[in-house]
Design an enzyme around this catalytic site. Structure first.
Site, mmCIF file in Angstrom:
data_model
loop_
_atom_site.group_PDB
_atom_site.id
_atom_site.type_symbol
_atom_site.label_atom_id
_atom_site.label_comp_id
_atom_site.label_asym_id
_atom_site.label_seq_id
_atom_site.Cartn_x
_atom_site.Cartn_y
_atom_site.Cartn_z
ATOM 1 N N ASP A 67 0.932 -1.189 -0.069
ATOM 2 C CA ASP A 67 0.124 -0.101 -0.071
ATOM 3 C C ASP A 67 0.711 1.284 -0.106
ATOM 4 O O ASP A 67 2.012 1.124 0.220
ATOM 5 C CB ASP A 67 -0.849 -0.035 1.304
ATOM 6 C CG ASP A 67 -0.215 -0.302 2.585
ATOM 7 O OD1 ASP A 67 1.034 -0.376 2.499
ATOM 8 O OD2 ASP A 67 -0.986 -0.403 3.539
ATOM 9 N N ASN A 136 -6.901 -2.200 14.757
ATOM 10 C CA ASN A 136 -8.353 -2.503 14.365
ATOM 11 C C ASN A 136 -8.526 -3.412 13.420
ATOM 12 O O ASN A 136 -9.431 -3.921 13.141
ATOM 13 C CB ASN A 136 -9.169 -1.101 13.967
ATOM 14 C CG ASN A 136 -8.146 -0.792 12.394
ATOM 15 O OD1 ASN A 136 -7.364 -1.658 11.913
ATOM 16 N ND2 ASN A 136 -8.950 0.204 11.637
ATOM 17 N N HIS A 138 -7.054 -3.984 10.563
ATOM 18 C CA HIS A 138 -6.717 -3.917 9.167
ATOM 19 C C HIS A 138 -5.409 -4.589 8.498
ATOM 20 O O HIS A 138 -4.247 -4.592 9.456
ATOM 21 C CB HIS A 138 -6.614 -2.259 8.758
ATOM 22 C CG HIS A 138 -5.596 -1.516 9.082
ATOM 23 N ND1 HIS A 138 -5.550 -0.549 9.743
ATOM 24 C CD2 HIS A 138 -4.034 -1.650 8.717
ATOM 25 C CE1 HIS A 138 -4.473 0.311 9.900
ATOM 26 N NE2 HIS A 138 -3.691 -0.485 9.268
ATOM 27 N N GLU A 143 -9.668 -1.557 5.655
ATOM 28 C CA GLU A 143 -9.917 -1.147 6.794
ATOM 29 C C GLU A 143 -11.361 -2.035 7.445
ATOM 30 O O GLU A 143 -12.032 -2.359 6.489
ATOM 31 C CB GLU A 143 -10.516 0.205 6.871
ATOM 32 C CG GLU A 143 -9.262 1.212 6.695
ATOM 33 C CD GLU A 143 -8.470 1.567 8.009
ATOM 34 O OE1 GLU A 143 -8.517 0.700 9.134
ATOM 35 O OE2 GLU A 143 -8.016 2.729 8.011
HETATM 36 C C1 GLP Z 1 -0.066 0.928 8.601
HETATM 37 C C2 GLP Z 1 -0.180 -0.199 7.392
HETATM 38 C C3 GLP Z 1 -0.050 -1.712 7.568
HETATM 39 C C4 GLP Z 1 0.592 -1.741 8.908
HETATM 40 C C5 GLP Z 1 -0.123 -1.012 10.140
HETATM 41 C C6 GLP Z 1 0.712 -1.396 11.234
HETATM 42 O O1 GLP Z 1 -1.496 1.269 8.477
HETATM 43 N N1 GLP Z 1 -0.754 0.225 6.143
HETATM 44 O O2 GLP Z 1 0.416 -2.200 6.746
HETATM 45 O O3 GLP Z 1 0.470 -3.387 9.110
HETATM 46 O O4 GLP Z 1 0.239 0.335 9.797
HETATM 47 O O5 GLP Z 1 1.641 -0.594 11.561
HETATM 48 P P1 GLP Z 1 2.612 -0.998 13.082
HETATM 49 O O6 GLP Z 1 3.570 -2.159 12.393
HETATM 50 O O7 GLP Z 1 3.389 0.417 12.827
HETATM 51 O O8 GLP Z 1 1.738 -1.025 14.055
#
Ligand code: GLP
Length: 241
Positions: A67, A136, A138, A143
């Site tokens: 993404d 959440n 995702h 989402e």
């Molecule tokens: C973002 C990304 C996800 C990722 C998430 C969690 O929203 N789009 O791909 O898994 O953050 O991030 P973190 O690893 O910093 O908790």
């Protein structure tokens, strides 16, 4: 869904890096799917180490990232493009033309998403997809919702994701409200999936996933329907299991 609990974040990073390295050693032309966020940083560090000590060669590997924010310039330090170069691509021998991320500076997001999806299919699909998870539930930027999208698409970020990701920006108002993301179908078509869950702040969402129910309100729960998913957790994230 296979579950591996390692003691610390560093242990999870090593197990994840070893799994990815095995795929690449067995198939030098592997197509790998990559994720951003703080969780995979340790894994990328290990992969860079393996490359530097000459035990891992990325010269024939192709990468597709999950993404990217939209709109955002590649040169913005908060872009996922910038993140991936900083933590991985600048330090390994993957060819620039084999590195793919949704283009956050494109003018036509629909066309960009369709082309991204097509390119993944033309390459024969993803061999191993790395995922992190949002608080959440995702994955990528899919989402929680009553309906989830199949293919790569433009999406709006939820309030909770904007708040969670605000820590990387000067304020929540700076976080783009939209993103380009692989869809649930894109992710589910990967031949294998490694989901990394680390830290005590992810313990609640880890518990939800391992309840075993499949719901679009926790997009990661759909991974129960995939035949080759390994969830790697540290003890902090596994505390409520
Ligand atoms: C973002 C990304 C996800 C990722 C998430 C969690 O929203 N789009 O791909 O898994 O953050 O991030 P973190 O690893 O910093 O908790």
């Amino acid at each position: 869904m296979k579950k591996i609990i390692a003691k610390t974040y560093d242990d999870v990073s090593k197990v994840g890096a070893d799994m990815l390295a095995d795929v690449i050693r067995n198939k030098p032309r592997a197509i790998i799917g990559l994720a951003t966020g703080s969780t995979p940083i340790g894994m990328y560090k290990k992969l860079v180490e393996y490359h530097q000590n000459k035990t891992l060669d990325f010269s024939q590997v192709t990468a597709f990232n999950l993404d990217e924010y939209y709109p955002i310039l590649n040169s913005n330090p908060q872009s996922y493009h910038y993140f991936m170069w900083e933590h991985l691509f600048a330090h390994i021998n993957m060819k620039a033309e084999m590195i793919n991320l949704p283009n956050g500076q494109c003018e036509d997001p629909q066309a960009e998403c369709a082309a991204y999806e097509k390119k993944i299919a033309q390459m024969g699909g993803i061999d191993v997809q790395v995922l992190g998870i949002g608080n959440n539930g995702h994955i990528g930027f899919n989402e929680p919702a009553s309906h989830l999208a199949l293919a790569t698409h433009l999406t709006s970020l939820s309030k909770s994701t904007i708040e969670a990701n605000a820590r990387f920006f000067s304020s929540a108002a700076e976080v783009p409200t939209q993103a380009l993301t692989m869809g649930m179908g894109t992710i589910m078509q990967a031949k294998s999936i490694i989901l990394l869950i680390t830290g005590s702040n992810k313990a609640a969402v880890a518990k939800e996933i391992f309840r075993g129910q499949v719901t679009t309100e926790i997009p990661a729960s759909l991974l129960h329907l995939h035949q080759n998913v390994t969830v790697l957790l540290d003890e902090a994230a596994a505390a409520l299991l």
